[in-house]
Design a protein around this motif. Structure first.
Motif, PDB file in Angstrom:
ATOM      1  N   GLU A  83       2.413  -5.939  -6.031  1.00  0.00           N
ATOM      2  CA  GLU A  83       2.260  -4.721  -5.226  1.00  0.00           C
ATOM      3  C   GLU A  83       1.361  -4.959  -4.025  1.00  0.00           C
ATOM      4  O   GLU A  83       1.661  -4.514  -2.916  1.00  0.00           O
ATOM      5  CB  GLU A  83       1.709  -3.583  -6.077  1.00  0.00           C
ATOM      6  CG  GLU A  83       2.716  -2.994  -7.031  1.00  0.00           C
ATOM      7  CD  GLU A  83       2.112  -1.949  -7.936  1.00  0.00           C
ATOM      8  OE1 GLU A  83       1.032  -1.392  -7.611  1.00  0.00           O
ATOM      9  OE2 GLU A  83       2.716  -1.672  -8.986  1.00  0.00           O
ATOM     10  N   GLU A  84       0.241  -5.651  -4.238  1.00  0.00           N
ATOM     11  CA  GLU A  84      -0.669  -5.921  -3.127  1.00  0.00           C
ATOM     12  C   GLU A  84      -0.002  -6.800  -2.069  1.00  0.00           C
ATOM     13  O   GLU A  84      -0.096  -6.545  -0.868  1.00  0.00           O
ATOM     14  CB  GLU A  84      -1.955  -6.586  -3.616  1.00  0.00           C
ATOM     15  CG  GLU A  84      -2.927  -6.824  -2.474  1.00  0.00           C
ATOM     16  CD  GLU A  84      -4.252  -7.400  -2.909  1.00  0.00           C
ATOM     17  OE1 GLU A  84      -5.033  -7.744  -2.010  1.00  0.00           O
ATOM     18  OE2 GLU A  84      -4.517  -7.504  -4.120  1.00  0.00           O
ATOM     19  N   GLU A  86       3.197  -7.098  -1.509  1.00  0.00           N
ATOM     20  CA  GLU A  86       4.253  -6.310  -0.869  1.00  0.00           C
ATOM     21  C   GLU A  86       3.691  -5.287   0.115  1.00  0.00           C
ATOM     22  O   GLU A  86       4.318  -5.000   1.131  1.00  0.00           O
ATOM     23  CB  GLU A  86       5.124  -5.638  -1.931  1.00  0.00           C
ATOM     24  CG  GLU A  86       6.004  -6.648  -2.653  1.00  0.00           C
ATOM     25  CD  GLU A  86       6.738  -6.084  -3.852  1.00  0.00           C
ATOM     26  OE1 GLU A  86       6.378  -4.975  -4.337  1.00  0.00           O
ATOM     27  OE2 GLU A  86       7.672  -6.761  -4.312  1.00  0.00           O
ATOM     28  N   ARG A  87       2.493  -4.763  -0.149  1.00  0.00           N
ATOM     29  CA  ARG A  87       1.849  -3.831   0.800  1.00  0.00           C
ATOM     30  C   ARG A  87       1.593  -4.491   2.149  1.00  0.00           C
ATOM     31  O   ARG A  87       1.481  -3.817   3.156  1.00  0.00           O
ATOM     32  CB  ARG A  87       0.528  -3.313   0.227  1.00  0.00           C
ATOM     33  CG  ARG A  87       0.665  -2.123  -0.670  1.00  0.00           C
ATOM     34  CD  ARG A  87      -0.662  -1.416  -0.891  1.00  0.00           C
ATOM     35  NE  ARG A  87      -1.709  -2.278  -1.394  1.00  0.00           N
ATOM     36  CZ  ARG A  87      -1.970  -2.495  -2.677  1.00  0.00           C
ATOM     37  NH1 ARG A  87      -1.230  -1.916  -3.599  1.00  0.00           N
ATOM     38  NH2 ARG A  87      -2.939  -3.291  -3.048  1.00  0.00           N
ATOM     39  N   HIS A  88       1.512  -5.798   2.156  1.00  0.00           N
ATOM     40  CA  HIS A  88       1.276  -6.539   3.399  1.00  0.00           C
ATOM     41  C   HIS A  88       2.590  -6.999   4.035  1.00  0.00           C
ATOM     42  O   HIS A  88       2.590  -7.853   4.914  1.00  0.00           O
ATOM     43  CB  HIS A  88       0.358  -7.735   3.134  1.00  0.00           C
ATOM     44  CG  HIS A  88      -1.071  -7.335   2.927  1.00  0.00           C
ATOM     45  ND1 HIS A  88      -1.483  -6.634   1.827  1.00  0.00           N
ATOM     46  CD2 HIS A  88      -2.161  -7.513   3.692  1.00  0.00           C
ATOM     47  CE1 HIS A  88      -2.778  -6.412   1.915  1.00  0.00           C
ATOM     48  NE2 HIS A  88      -3.218  -6.928   3.042  1.00  0.00           N
TER      49      HIS A  88
END
Length: 131
Positions: A83-84, A86-88
Motif C-alpha cells: 500500500e505504501e 502504491e501510494r507513491h
C-alpha cells in the motif's frame, strides 16, 4: 528500527534460503534480466522507499515481488508495504513461488500487463520461438 529491519531480524532463519525460493528467484531473474522482457530494465533487490523490493522497473514504476513461505505469516506486513509503495505511484505485482516455478507464461503475461507492454504472443527476447 523500522518495520522491515525488525522483520528481517526476527525471521533470519526463513529469509528465503529454501531450495524452492532460490529456484523461483533464479527463474524470475531470468525473465527480468538483461532487458529480455520487452526491453524493460529490472533491478534486482532494489532499494525503494526504505524497503528492498525483489525486482524494480523504475521506468514503468513496476515492482515485482516473489512471495515464499515466509510471506504466509507476514501477510499484514506485506499488504501495508505494498500500500505504501502504491501510494507513491508504483504498481506492485506479487507471485508465489509455485506460480513462478510452474506457470511462467502467467508470470510473463502479468508483468507485461503491469508494465503496459502486453502483447498477443508471450515471447522473450532471445528465445527465438513462439510458444
Amino acid at each position: 528500527m523500522d518495520g522491515e529491519a525488525r522483520w528481517r531480524r526476527n525471521n533470519r532463519v526463513s529469509q528465503g534460503h529454501s531450495a524452492g525460493n532460490r529456484r523461483s528467484r533464479k527463474t524470475s531473474s531470468g525473465i527480468c534480466r538483461a532487458r529480455r522482457l520487452d526491453g524493460l530494465k529490472f533491478r534486482r533487490q532494489a532499494p525503494l522507499l526504505g524497503y528492498t523490493v525483489d525486482f524494480l522497473c523504475f521506468e514503468r514504476k513496476l515492482v515485482v515481488e516473489l512471495d515464499g513461505r515466509q510471506h504466509d505469516v507476514e501477510r499484514d506486513y506485506d499488504a501495508a508495504r505494498s500500500e505504501e509503495i502504491e501510494r507513491h505511484g508504483f504498481m506492485v505485482i506479487r507471485f508465489g513461488n509455485e506460480t513462478v516455478l510452474n506457470d511462467r507464461d502467467v508470470v510473463i503475461a502479468r508483468i507485461r500487463e503491469g508494465a503496459g507492454t502486453a502483447t498477443e504472443i508471450p515471447l522473450l527476447q532471445g528465445e527465438g520461438k513462439v510458444r
